[in-house]
Design a protein around this motif. Structure first.
Motif, mmCIF file in Angstrom:
data_model
loop_
_atom_site.group_PDB
_atom_site.id
_atom_site.type_symbol
_atom_site.label_atom_id
_atom_site.label_comp_id
_atom_site.label_asym_id
_atom_site.label_seq_id
_atom_site.Cartn_x
_atom_site.Cartn_y
_atom_site.Cartn_z
ATOM 1 N N ARG A 85 10.709 12.224 -7.201
ATOM 2 C CA ARG A 85 11.786 12.591 -7.036
ATOM 3 C C ARG A 85 12.857 11.762 -7.779
ATOM 4 O O ARG A 85 12.326 10.540 -8.073
ATOM 5 C CB ARG A 85 12.353 12.748 -5.666
ATOM 6 N N ARG A 86 14.111 11.847 -7.784
ATOM 7 C CA ARG A 86 14.841 10.829 -8.431
ATOM 8 C C ARG A 86 14.945 9.781 -7.388
ATOM 9 O O ARG A 86 15.200 10.011 -6.358
ATOM 10 C CB ARG A 86 16.384 11.376 -8.801
ATOM 11 N N PRO A 87 14.872 8.539 -7.972
ATOM 12 C CA PRO A 87 14.826 7.294 -6.985
ATOM 13 C C PRO A 87 15.984 7.107 -6.565
ATOM 14 O O PRO A 87 17.170 7.173 -7.313
ATOM 15 C CB PRO A 87 14.312 6.278 -8.054
ATOM 16 N N VAL A 88 16.219 6.629 -5.068
ATOM 17 C CA VAL A 88 17.529 6.088 -4.571
ATOM 18 C C VAL A 88 17.694 4.522 -4.921
ATOM 19 O O VAL A 88 16.849 4.091 -4.980
ATOM 20 C CB VAL A 88 17.622 6.066 -3.186
ATOM 21 N N THR A 89 18.853 4.284 -5.554
ATOM 22 C CA THR A 89 18.953 2.821 -5.833
ATOM 23 C C THR A 89 20.060 1.879 -5.128
ATOM 24 O O THR A 89 20.090 0.954 -5.128
ATOM 25 C CB THR A 89 19.574 2.914 -7.655
ATOM 26 N N THR A 137 8.796 9.971 -2.378
ATOM 27 C CA THR A 137 8.835 9.018 -3.435
ATOM 28 C C THR A 137 10.353 8.476 -3.979
ATOM 29 O O THR A 137 10.484 7.617 -4.967
ATOM 30 C CB THR A 137 8.489 9.819 -4.594
ATOM 31 N N LYS A 138 11.432 9.166 -3.238
ATOM 32 C CA LYS A 138 12.871 8.665 -3.716
ATOM 33 C C LYS A 138 12.924 7.305 -3.286
ATOM 34 O O LYS A 138 14.045 6.617 -3.778
ATOM 35 C CB LYS A 138 13.883 9.646 -2.940
ATOM 36 N N TRP A 139 12.273 6.781 -2.443
ATOM 37 C CA TRP A 139 12.236 5.387 -1.834
ATOM 38 C C TRP A 139 11.793 4.382 -2.607
ATOM 39 O O TRP A 139 11.649 3.229 -2.051
ATOM 40 C CB TRP A 139 12.154 5.334 -0.254
ATOM 41 N N ARG A 140 10.995 4.975 -3.612
ATOM 42 C CA ARG A 140 9.885 4.001 -4.250
ATOM 43 C C ARG A 140 10.681 2.848 -4.846
ATOM 44 O O ARG A 140 10.280 1.669 -4.915
ATOM 45 C CB ARG A 140 9.187 4.740 -5.396
ATOM 46 N N PHE A 141 11.817 2.994 -5.582
ATOM 47 C CA PHE A 141 12.639 1.677 -6.124
ATOM 48 C C PHE A 141 13.083 0.430 -5.077
ATOM 49 O O PHE A 141 12.912 -0.314 -5.489
ATOM 50 C CB PHE A 141 13.857 2.508 -6.885
ATOM 51 N N VAL A 142 13.953 1.424 -3.946
ATOM 52 C CA VAL A 142 14.274 0.401 -3.022
ATOM 53 C C VAL A 142 13.126 -0.434 -2.326
ATOM 54 O O VAL A 142 13.440 -1.456 -1.953
ATOM 55 C CB VAL A 142 15.200 0.944 -2.243
ATOM 56 N N LEU A 143 12.054 0.377 -2.300
ATOM 57 C CA LEU A 143 10.932 -0.351 -1.564
ATOM 58 C C LEU A 143 10.346 -1.430 -2.237
ATOM 59 O O LEU A 143 9.944 -2.496 -1.896
ATOM 60 C CB LEU A 143 9.794 0.765 -1.242
ATOM 61 N N ALA A 144 10.268 -1.134 -3.584
ATOM 62 C CA ALA A 144 9.802 -2.200 -4.666
ATOM 63 C C ALA A 144 10.807 -3.334 -4.553
ATOM 64 O O ALA A 144 10.335 -4.374 -4.787
ATOM 65 C CB ALA A 144 9.823 -1.688 -6.187
ATOM 66 N N GLN A 145 11.967 -3.123 -4.542
ATOM 67 C CA GLN A 145 12.919 -4.008 -4.452
ATOM 68 C C GLN A 145 12.876 -4.858 -3.205
ATOM 69 O O GLN A 145 12.756 -6.140 -3.243
ATOM 70 C CB GLN A 145 14.540 -3.504 -4.360
ATOM 71 N N GLU A 155 0.841 -1.161 -0.074
ATOM 72 C CA GLU A 155 -0.066 -0.016 -0.050
ATOM 73 C C GLU A 155 0.789 1.382 -0.064
ATOM 74 O O GLU A 155 0.568 2.243 -0.587
ATOM 75 C CB GLU A 155 -0.932 0.049 1.410
ATOM 76 N N ALA A 156 1.945 1.320 0.666
ATOM 77 C CA ALA A 156 3.027 2.486 0.927
ATOM 78 C C ALA A 156 3.488 2.671 -0.700
ATOM 79 O O ALA A 156 3.552 3.793 -1.221
ATOM 80 C CB ALA A 156 3.715 2.170 1.749
ATOM 81 N N LEU A 157 3.924 1.457 -1.257
ATOM 82 C CA LEU A 157 4.492 1.778 -2.446
ATOM 83 C C LEU A 157 3.615 2.341 -3.555
ATOM 84 O O LEU A 157 3.885 3.076 -4.508
ATOM 85 C CB LEU A 157 5.126 0.265 -3.256
ATOM 86 N N GLU A 169 10.619 -8.937 -11.130
ATOM 87 C CA GLU A 169 11.476 -7.891 -11.930
ATOM 88 C C GLU A 169 11.004 -6.585 -11.217
ATOM 89 O O GLU A 169 9.908 -6.193 -10.899
ATOM 90 C CB GLU A 169 11.201 -7.724 -13.529
ATOM 91 N N THR A 170 11.937 -5.745 -10.972
ATOM 92 C CA THR A 170 12.067 -4.223 -10.533
ATOM 93 C C THR A 170 12.434 -3.326 -11.373
ATOM 94 O O THR A 170 13.547 -3.426 -11.973
ATOM 95 C CB THR A 170 12.524 -4.153 -8.923
ATOM 96 N N ARG A 171 11.703 -2.412 -11.794
ATOM 97 C CA ARG A 171 12.204 -1.447 -12.729
ATOM 98 C C ARG A 171 12.179 0.042 -12.443
ATOM 99 O O ARG A 171 11.147 0.281 -11.445
ATOM 100 C CB ARG A 171 11.319 -1.271 -14.125
ATOM 101 N N LEU A 172 12.894 0.891 -12.711
ATOM 102 C CA LEU A 172 12.897 2.295 -12.154
ATOM 103 C C LEU A 172 11.756 2.946 -13.133
ATOM 104 O O LEU A 172 11.224 2.761 -14.139
ATOM 105 C CB LEU A 172 14.160 2.981 -12.878
#
Length: 597
Positions: A68-72, A211-219, A56-58, A594-597
């Protein structure tokens, strides 16, 4: 257009290596696991984690308009903290959105009364203020002789009256019930609204920062789901004290790759072919241009492994049926333009690219049938023009359109039966569909060839087809009087489907009916718009334009719904009914997300 041949693979290894094997198998991503033991009880006993909250958070972060630019990297990432902050932000932001909406309404209600505050009762002789919104037509019903009142505001329709009284006036004292204005002054409400709006903006900025944490959260979510999938697979292997067996289905052309995997893991591999008692999953394989047909097929039913792949036929027929239902060149070209403008939104996933490709063909089909029927937003091209010469179908020619749609229906069902006959192995399985082809073609010939020699051949084909169906309606071998009687019964029972083939062919008349309805509605919208333009000079032009835009938008929406529902229904109901024998299960590879930016 094929169903991929599969083999059964058995991976046998030492029990202590099972986790390593499962992770490597998941990384390989091409095996459909076969459960050898039931793991349902063990899985139900595992308490639910925070996976749902993290999902839900993601979703909340991904839906943010500003990103924002995502943190990887994971150096400063704390899953629990990010999920907690995100969900708290969602709750607070929704609460303040509701608060701003309530204050907007309160301000709108209080504004006609102006700026006021309630005085102390002692200052006004223990009197209270009572508020009424009275329609101007009812003002004359108020008797001011026994009341202390003041009209503080009046608009075109209503008067806003304040009545001074120590007790609430009787219900018949005023022509309308009193209204509740509240104790807060207009200036206070406006200040509260300003504060709430500022806080709402702060929360939006906080959401944007998160939103910068969205990628690592998805990971993290993908890793958690991968771990859950491995846990389930671990419970479904066959284990002894020292050895485990992992069984799966694999593509026949990937056996060498599976063997390489087993060698690298140092485990044993046993490969066996599909046996008669097996029920393998179905893996469809089509060219990229026809891959969307797989989605259409699996939307309703996956064909059995020993059947055939109808994806290409369903794809092409769906495109044709959709165009016949929408049947307007203007609609098709307009939607094609919208698809082009929003094409970037479809590029994020393989499914999106497939849907975009299919949507383009649907709109081309709509435009093509619109040109053939001479409909451009419900307007026919002038006689003698190039576009008028392209008009070859007349929707209002009921007799011709019925013949065309019934011919399409018979062709569609005949193709289904021929494909089924081609892939059957028994004699009755091959000849029964051929019999129904003769029945359908004979019925069509009888209908189309009335008054000609073809009409004589039609009934002959129908009778021949029914004889084929009746004689080969069963695979029973006649060894006694009882089995002979049962074979006759099976043949007569199979002949009962003549009602089905008749009703299924007639179902294709919906193509003509829906196309005519869409074209007629477009013409009606244009006619109504023209009448409004002439009836109301000046402003009538604006009304006419509004009717045109709204009316055609509604017609396009109805056409899209009808094209999808009925265009797909003729494939998955009528076509599948005659073309597919068994239903299968889809091939689901055991692989990592799979996790994509």
């Amino acid at each position: 257009m094929t169903i991929v041949p599969l083999v059964k693979v058995n991976l046998v290894g030492i029990l202590e290596d099972k986790d390593k094997v499962l992770e490597a198998t998941q990384e390989f991503g091409a095996l459909h696991l076969i459960p050898l033991t039931s793991a349902q009880k063990e899985l139900e006993a595992v308490p639910a984690g925070r996976g749902r909250e993290a999902s839900e958070a993601l979703r909340w972060l991904m839906d943010s308009k500003a990103q924002r630019r995502p943190v990887t990297h994971l150096d400063d990432f704390d899953l629990e903290t990010v999920v907690e902050k995100t969900l708290a932000n969602r709750k607070a932001l929704r609460d303040f959105e509701d608060r701003v909406a309530r204050l907007d309404q309160r301000i709108q209600d209080v504004e006609p009364w102006g700026e006021f505050s309630f005085s102390d009762l002692a200052e006004i002789g223990e009197h209270r203020l009572w508020f009424y919104v009275v329609p101007n037509a009812k003002i004359k019903l108020i008797d001011p002789s026994d009341k202390i009142l003041e009209i503080v505001h009046r608009d075109k329709y209503r008067s806003y009256i304040v009545l001074l009284s120590p007790e609430e006036p009787a219900t018949n004292a005023m022509p309308v019930p009193r209204v509740h204005v509240g104790a807060e002054a207009l200036s206070v409400l406006r200040r509260q609204h300003e504060d709430a709006t500022i806080q709402l903006e702060e929360l939006e900025l906080q959401r944007q920062a998160l939103t910068k944490w969205r990628f690592v959260l998805a990971q993290n979510l993908a890793a958690a789901r991968d771990h859950s999938a491995r846990h389930r697979a671990s419970l479904e292997t066959a284990d002894t004290e020292q050895v485990f067996v992992l069984q799966a289905w694999a593509r026949q052309d990937q056996v060498a790759e599976v063997r390489t995997l087993s060698d690298s893991l140092g485990i044993a591999l046993l490969v066996t072919d599909v046996e008669e008692a097996d029920a393998p999953p179905t893996l469809l394989d089509n060219r990229p241009a026809l891959e969307a047909g797989e989605d259409l097929v699996e939307f309703y039913q996956t064909p059995g492994y020993r059947g055939w792949d109808p994806s290409a036929i369903v794809y092409v027929s769906f495109v044709i049926f959709f165009g016949m239902i929408m049947t307007d060149a203007g609609y098709g070209l307009l939607l094609l333009l919208l698809l082009y403008l929003f094409r970037a939104r479809f590029k994020g996933s393989a499914l999106g690219r497939r849907m975009f490709r299919m949507s383009v063909w649907l709109m081309i089909s709509t435009a093509a049938f619109g040109v053939a029927t001479g409909s451009y937003f419900g307007v026919a091209p002038p006689e003698g023009t190039f576009l008028a010469r392209l008009k070859v179908l007349h929707l209002k020619d009921v007799d011709t359109m019925m013949k065309i749609t019934l011919t399409i229906g018979v062709t569609h069902i005949v193709i289904a039966n021929l494909m089924r006959a081609w892939h059957e192995t028994s004699l009755s399985g091959r000849l029964q569909p051929v019999g129904w082809c003769l029945v359908a073609l004979g019925g069509l010939a009888t209908f189309l060839g009335q008054g000609t020699s073809i009409a004589v051949a039609g009934p002959v084909a129908v009778v021949a087809g029914l004889l084929l169906v009746g004689i080969f309606g069963s695979d029973r071998k006649v060894t006694s009087l009882k089995t002979g009687g049962l074979r006759v019964f099976d043949g007569l029972a199979s002949l009962a489907r003549i009602v089905n083939i008749f009703s299924d062919v007639l179902s294709y008349m919906r193509l003509f009916a829906l196309g005519l309805a869409a074209a007629s509605l477009a013409e009606t919208i244009n006619s109504l718009s023209g009448q409004l333009n002439h009836a109301v000079p000046g402003v009538g032009l604006l009304i006419a334009i509004a009717v045109l835009v709204l009316g055609h938008a509604i017609n396009i929406g109805l056409g899209l719904i009808a094209g999808c529902v009925h265009g797909l229904r003729l494939n998955v109901i009528e076509f599948f009914n005659w073309g597919l024998k068994d239903e299968g299960t889809p091939f689901r590879p055991f692989k990592k997300e799979e996790t994509r930016l």
